[in-house]
Design a protein around this motif. Structure first.
Motif, PDB file in Angstrom:
ATOM      1  N   THR A 106       9.407   1.902  -0.757  1.00  5.37           N
ATOM      2  CA  THR A 106       9.368   3.121   0.047  1.00  5.37           C
ATOM      3  C   THR A 106      10.089   2.862   1.370  1.00  5.37           C
ATOM      4  O   THR A 106      10.326   1.715   1.757  1.00  5.37           O
ATOM      5  N   PHE A 108       9.790   4.147   5.478  1.00  8.22           N
ATOM      6  CA  PHE A 108       8.808   4.775   6.359  1.00  8.22           C
ATOM      7  C   PHE A 108       9.342   4.907   7.777  1.00  8.22           C
ATOM      8  O   PHE A 108      10.260   4.179   8.183  1.00  8.22           O
ATOM      9  N   ASP A 109       8.789   5.871   8.502  1.00  8.94           N
ATOM     10  CA  ASP A 109       9.007   5.994   9.942  1.00  8.94           C
ATOM     11  C   ASP A 109       7.732   5.541  10.623  1.00  8.94           C
ATOM     12  O   ASP A 109       6.748   6.280  10.686  1.00  8.94           O
ATOM     13  N   ALA A 110       7.710   4.304  11.093  1.00  9.80           N
ATOM     14  CA  ALA A 110       6.508   3.751  11.710  1.00  9.80           C
ATOM     15  C   ALA A 110       6.888   2.927  12.932  1.00  9.80           C
ATOM     16  O   ALA A 110       7.919   2.235  12.928  1.00  9.80           O
ATOM     17  N   TRP A 125      -1.260   1.277   7.672  1.00  7.42           N
ATOM     18  CA  TRP A 125      -0.546   2.516   7.918  1.00  7.42           C
ATOM     19  C   TRP A 125      -0.741   3.475   6.745  1.00  7.42           C
ATOM     20  O   TRP A 125      -0.763   3.065   5.574  1.00  7.42           O
ATOM     21  N   LYS A 127      -0.154   7.894   5.368  1.00  4.78           N
ATOM     22  CA  LYS A 127       0.546   9.165   5.553  1.00  4.78           C
ATOM     23  C   LYS A 127      -0.365  10.289   5.085  1.00  4.78           C
ATOM     24  O   LYS A 127      -0.913  10.243   3.984  1.00  4.78           O
ATOM     25  N   ILE A 163       0.221   3.592   2.014  1.00  3.62           N
ATOM     26  CA  ILE A 163       1.662   3.559   1.770  1.00  3.62           C
ATOM     27  C   ILE A 163       2.211   2.159   1.516  1.00  3.62           C
ATOM     28  O   ILE A 163       3.419   1.995   1.318  1.00  3.62           O
ATOM     29  N   VAL A 212       1.859   7.227   9.758  1.00  6.24           N
ATOM     30  CA  VAL A 212       3.297   7.172   9.993  1.00  6.24           C
ATOM     31  C   VAL A 212       3.830   8.593  10.099  1.00  6.24           C
ATOM     32  O   VAL A 212       3.229   9.552   9.609  1.00  6.24           O
ATOM     33  N   TRP A 215       7.249   9.131   5.314  1.00  3.50           N
ATOM     34  CA  TRP A 215       7.082   8.179   4.209  1.00  3.50           C
ATOM     35  C   TRP A 215       7.854   8.722   3.033  1.00  3.50           C
ATOM     36  O   TRP A 215       7.602   9.837   2.562  1.00  3.50           O
ATOM     37  N   TYR A 216       8.820   7.939   2.555  1.00  2.00           N
ATOM     38  CA  TYR A 216       9.759   8.432   1.562  1.00  2.00           C
ATOM     39  C   TYR A 216       9.783   7.481   0.361  1.00  2.00           C
ATOM     40  O   TYR A 216      10.171   6.318   0.470  1.00  2.00           O
ATOM     41  N   THR A 227      14.592  11.234  -1.347  1.00  2.00           N
ATOM     42  CA  THR A 227      14.715  10.286  -0.240  1.00  2.00           C
ATOM     43  C   THR A 227      16.165  10.147   0.197  1.00  2.00           C
ATOM     44  O   THR A 227      16.464  10.029   1.395  1.00  2.00           O
TER      45      THR A 227
END
Length: 329
Positions: A106, A108-110, A125, A127, A163, A212, A215-216, A227
């Motif tokens: 995956t 992620f934006d974290a 973490w 989502k 995630i 996060v 999450w993709y 994604t």
């Protein structure tokens, strides 16, 4: 800090592509999936060592990681697919400091920077999702600490999906928890890392739960294409200065230099690898690898490997490397 990256899985949901390419190395928006994660790891700046848990196509993973990232690394084979706890257990001889554990199927934006100031035993973490029944969800107390993880709940006890991104400051208790899990009966031949986290909590550990921003998933065809779209929208789009006569591009797209588009429409949401050609065709919502040729065709929601030739067909498809499809019309 140590970083553990389990990537031994065979990626069965992305076959035929994962017969020859490790799942974390499949590309979205022109980059291997694991590159997005590894860039975040490198930015942390306090990584002593990366421990890769390899398996399927391990030589390709190791060659890529050593070439692309100048981080101290070790590679350990997970020769038996015995679950996430089994994977991390193979790194136990290298765990002598807090650990960041990342499953790289995956993106992620974290904000991983919160690790530096964390005083909890760990961070998990999550989502927030609507379709919580599809995931393992994390249940928290009033202070935002995890109390348990429930797999695919039928009741809305939580909408915070696990995630696969964890920081464990209390690494000694983590190892104790994994050792305990490995003495229990496996579930369909696998031991789960989340059970080790539950052990830690039962022993009084405080695992902070942090959401996060994004999450993709890159673990199956439909989500991989989505994604790809998100990464293009988030800044990965590019178009060369020169394409060909009669080329129409609908943003966002990622098109490598040297691609030829003639009397064709490409986009939106298309990634096209180097050396590829699109003639007399329309292509949208598609990932195509290196040296792909698409002619007299209309493609959507397609995933094409390297050196693929598609001619005279319409529709969606998933085609592995060195394949050829020709329509009769």
């Amino acid at each position: 800090m140590k970083v553990i990256i389990p990537l031994a899985g065979k990626g069965t949901r992305l076959r035929p592509h994962t017969h020859v390419v490790p799942k974390p190395m499949l590309k979205v928006a022109g980059r291997p999936v694991m590159s997005y994660v590894m860039d975040d790891v490198r930015k942390l700046g306090n990584v002593d060592q990366v421990v890769y848990i390899t398996g399927h196509l391990k030589e390709k993973v190791e060659a890529f990681a050593r070439t692309a990232y100048d981080l101290p690394s070790v590679f350990i084979e997970q020769d038996v697919q015995d679950g996430t706890a089994g994977a991390v257990a193979r790194a136990k001889d290298y765990i002598d400091a807090p650990v960041l554990i990342i499953f790289v199927d995956t993106i992620f934006d974290a904000d991983l920077g919160i690790i530096k100031d964390s005083q909890d035993d760990g961070i998990i973490w999550t989502k927030d999702v609507e379709d919580y029944q599809r995931f393992g969800v994390v249940v928290t107390d009033g202070n935002g600490h995890m109390t348990r993880i429930v797999e695919k709940p039928t009741e809305p006890i939580s909408t915070r999906a696990n995630i696969g991104l964890y920081y464990i400051r209390n690494w000694q208790l983590l190892l104790e928890g994994i050792a305990h899990v490995l003495t229990t009966q496996p579930h369909k031949g696998e031991w789960y890392l989340t059970d080790a986290f539950q052990y830690m909590i039962d022993k009084g550990a405080k695992l902070k739960v942090v959401d996060v921003e994004g999450w993709y998933d890159a673990g199956q065809l439909s989500t991989l294409l989505d994604t790809n779209r998100v990464m293009l929208e988030k800044g990965r789009a590019r178009v060369p200065a020169s394409l060909g006569d009669g080329a129409t591009v609908i943003d966002p797209v990622y098109i490598e230099d040297g691609c030829v588009i003639e009397h064709a429409t490409v986009g939106p949401n298309v990634s096209l690898g180097a050396g590829s050609t699109v003639r007399n065709a329309t292509v949208r919502d598609t990932i195509a690898g290196l040296q792909v040729t698409i002619s007299n065709a209309s493609l959507h929601d397609a995933f094409l490997g390297d050196h693929v030739r598609v001619q005279g067909v319409s529709g969606s498809m998933s085609i592995g490397d060195h394949s050829e499809i020709r329509g009769e019309g």
